[in-house]
Design a protein around this motif. Structure first.
Motif, PDB file in Angstrom:
ATOM      1  N   PRO A   1       0.840  -1.208   0.000  1.00 52.31           N
ATOM      2  CA  PRO A   1       0.000   0.000   0.000  1.00 52.31           C
ATOM      3  C   PRO A   1       0.870   1.251   0.000  1.00 52.31           C
ATOM      4  O   PRO A   1       1.936   1.272   0.632  1.00 52.31           O
ATOM      5  N   PRO A   2       0.465   2.290  -0.712  1.00 52.23           N
ATOM      6  CA  PRO A   2       1.239   3.536  -0.699  1.00 52.23           C
ATOM      7  C   PRO A   2       1.275   4.133   0.707  1.00 52.23           C
ATOM      8  O   PRO A   2       0.241   4.218   1.376  1.00 52.23           O
ATOM      9  N   ASP A   3       2.475   4.510   1.156  1.00 52.58           N
ATOM     10  CA  ASP A   3       2.597   5.085   2.491  1.00 52.58           C
ATOM     11  C   ASP A   3       2.231   6.566   2.472  1.00 52.58           C
ATOM     12  O   ASP A   3       1.860   7.126   1.432  1.00 52.58           O
ATOM     13  N   LYS A   4       2.341   7.205   3.600  1.00 53.11           N
ATOM     14  CA  LYS A   4       1.932   8.605   3.748  1.00 53.11           C
ATOM     15  C   LYS A   4       2.711   9.516   2.802  1.00 53.11           C
ATOM     16  O   LYS A   4       2.133  10.402   2.159  1.00 53.11           O
ATOM     17  N   ASP A   5       4.020   9.303   2.709  1.00 52.75           N
ATOM     18  CA  ASP A   5       4.843  10.160   1.852  1.00 52.75           C
ATOM     19  C   ASP A   5       4.445  10.030   0.379  1.00 52.75           C
ATOM     20  O   ASP A   5       4.385  11.033  -0.344  1.00 52.75           O
ATOM     21  N   LEU A   6       4.167   8.805  -0.055  1.00 54.71           N
ATOM     22  CA  LEU A   6       3.794   8.592  -1.452  1.00 54.71           C
ATOM     23  C   LEU A   6       2.420   9.181  -1.748  1.00 54.71           C
ATOM     24  O   LEU A   6       2.207   9.772  -2.812  1.00 54.71           O
ATOM     25  N   LEU A   7       1.501   9.048  -0.811  1.00 58.36           N
ATOM     26  CA  LEU A   7       0.164   9.629  -0.996  1.00 58.36           C
ATOM     27  C   LEU A   7       0.237  11.155  -1.061  1.00 58.36           C
ATOM     28  O   LEU A   7      -0.429  11.787  -1.892  1.00 58.36           O
ATOM     29  N   GLU A   8       1.061  11.741  -0.190  1.00 56.63           N
ATOM     30  CA  GLU A   8       1.213  13.192  -0.184  1.00 56.63           C
ATOM     31  C   GLU A   8       1.882  13.678  -1.462  1.00 56.63           C
ATOM     32  O   GLU A   8       1.505  14.720  -2.017  1.00 56.63           O
ATOM     33  N   ALA A   9       2.863  12.929  -1.960  1.00 55.79           N
ATOM     34  CA  ALA A   9       3.541  13.308  -3.199  1.00 55.79           C
ATOM     35  C   ALA A   9       2.584  13.223  -4.385  1.00 55.79           C
ATOM     36  O   ALA A   9       2.615  14.053  -5.293  1.00 55.79           O
TER      37      ALA A   9
END
Length: 324
Positions: free
Chosen positions: A268-276
């Protein structure tokens, strides 16, 4: 809304008399620069290869006679293989031009840099392991399957239904980036959502495909419905006699479900990837959102055989005598 994890062409041991072959979902290169290099050296002045040619030579060679996720970058088969069953998938295909592919590639590269150094990896769907450009898809069915004695009848029924549907070729554009898991949540996909076309063509195509699919005892896509236990044997004759308004009487709006997948990851995409991903929306998406994608056919992949079903450019409504 879960993503359709359609079967690979590697999933089929049956080798019929294929008049075209393709693999809607193939393993991809982990190094995006190889994709860019391949596309940048392709001559821009040459016309694109015909769709039927790409169907014939897009399939990969089967590397094993059993399910082995290690041969496919950790991917797991969505539907277990059953001898005598032909894994099938209905979809719209888009083959980005060099310029369009570079725009998409730059977006993926930006997100790849975000997770660089972590255990997670973002795999592009724009190219194969050897750097060959690949088409993208909008699914019009779940992973489904047919026995040998029914698969050809299904394709004939679908062809007649599409050609009598009144749906003409139309244009679509992408909107925003999003993350979507497959039904089994074994992979997460970076997807482009699709703007609703003026003609409502996507919803109409899905409606027709679901109708035919259910007539052959298969589950519909994006619809909570009970599969019919008895197929309507005269379905193809009936649909050609109905007015197009009657065909879409029970049309459902699933515009928020359609998408092109451009990359995937096993975690699953983590917080940093979702924010990016979210931060990229206002900054880098304009060029991608201006791309026009023409939809003039759908494809039915039965095993390794791909059948292209063209939308009718000119549609004549069936009326009474003398056109009244």
């Amino acid at each position: 809304m879960a993503l359709v994890d359609y079967p690979s062409s590697d999933d089929e041991d049956n080798n019929g008399s294929a008049f075209s072959k393709t693999c809607p979902e193939q393993s991809t290169a982990t190094v995006q620069s190889r994709t860019n290099l391949k596309r940048k050296h392709e001559p821009d002045g040459l016309p694109p290869l015909p769709s039927k040619f790409l169907d014939l030579y897009a399939a990969t060679t089967r590397a094993s006679t059993r399910d082995d996720a290690s041969l496919h970058g950790g991917r797991k088969r969505a539907t277990p293989h059953i001898q005598g069953n032909w894994p099938s998938h209905l979809y719209i295909e888009w083959f980005p031009s060099n310029t369009e592919a570079e725009i998409l590639s730059n977006l993926i590269s930006t997100l790849q840099a975000t997770i660089s150094g972590t255990e997670n990896t973002l795999q592009s769907l724009l190219a194969s392991d050897v750097g060959t450009a690949l088409p993208l898809h909008i699914s019009l069915s779940r992973p489904i399957g047919f026995s040998t004695d029914r698969k050809d009848d299904f394709v004939v029924a679908l062809d007649r239904a599409i050609k009598s549907s009144g749906i003409r070729p139309f244009q679509i554009q992408v909107s925003d980036l999003d993350w979507v898991p497959n039904f089994e949540k074994t992979r997460w996909f970076l997807v482009f959502r699709i703007k609703e076309p003026e003609t409502n063509g996507l919803n109409k195509l899905l409606h027709i495909c679901n109708d035919v699919v259910q007539n052959y005892d298969q589950p519909p896509l994006y619809v909570d419905a009970v599969v019919r236990t008895t197929p309507k044997k005269k379905h193809t004759q009936h649909i050609s006699r109905r007015n197009s308004k009657d065909i879409y009487k029970e049309l459902q709006d699933r515009s928020n479900a359609f998408h092109f997948s451009i990359a995937w990851t096993l975690k699953p995409p983590d917080k940093d990837l979702l924010e990016a991903t979210e931060a990229m929306v206002p900054r880098n998406l304009q060029a991608a959102q201006e791309i026009d994608v023409k939809v003039d056919e759908i494809k039915a992949k039965i095993g390794n055989v791909v059948t292209g079903i063209h939308l009718q450019s000119q549609v004549l409504e069936r009326t009474g005598i003398f056109g009244f």
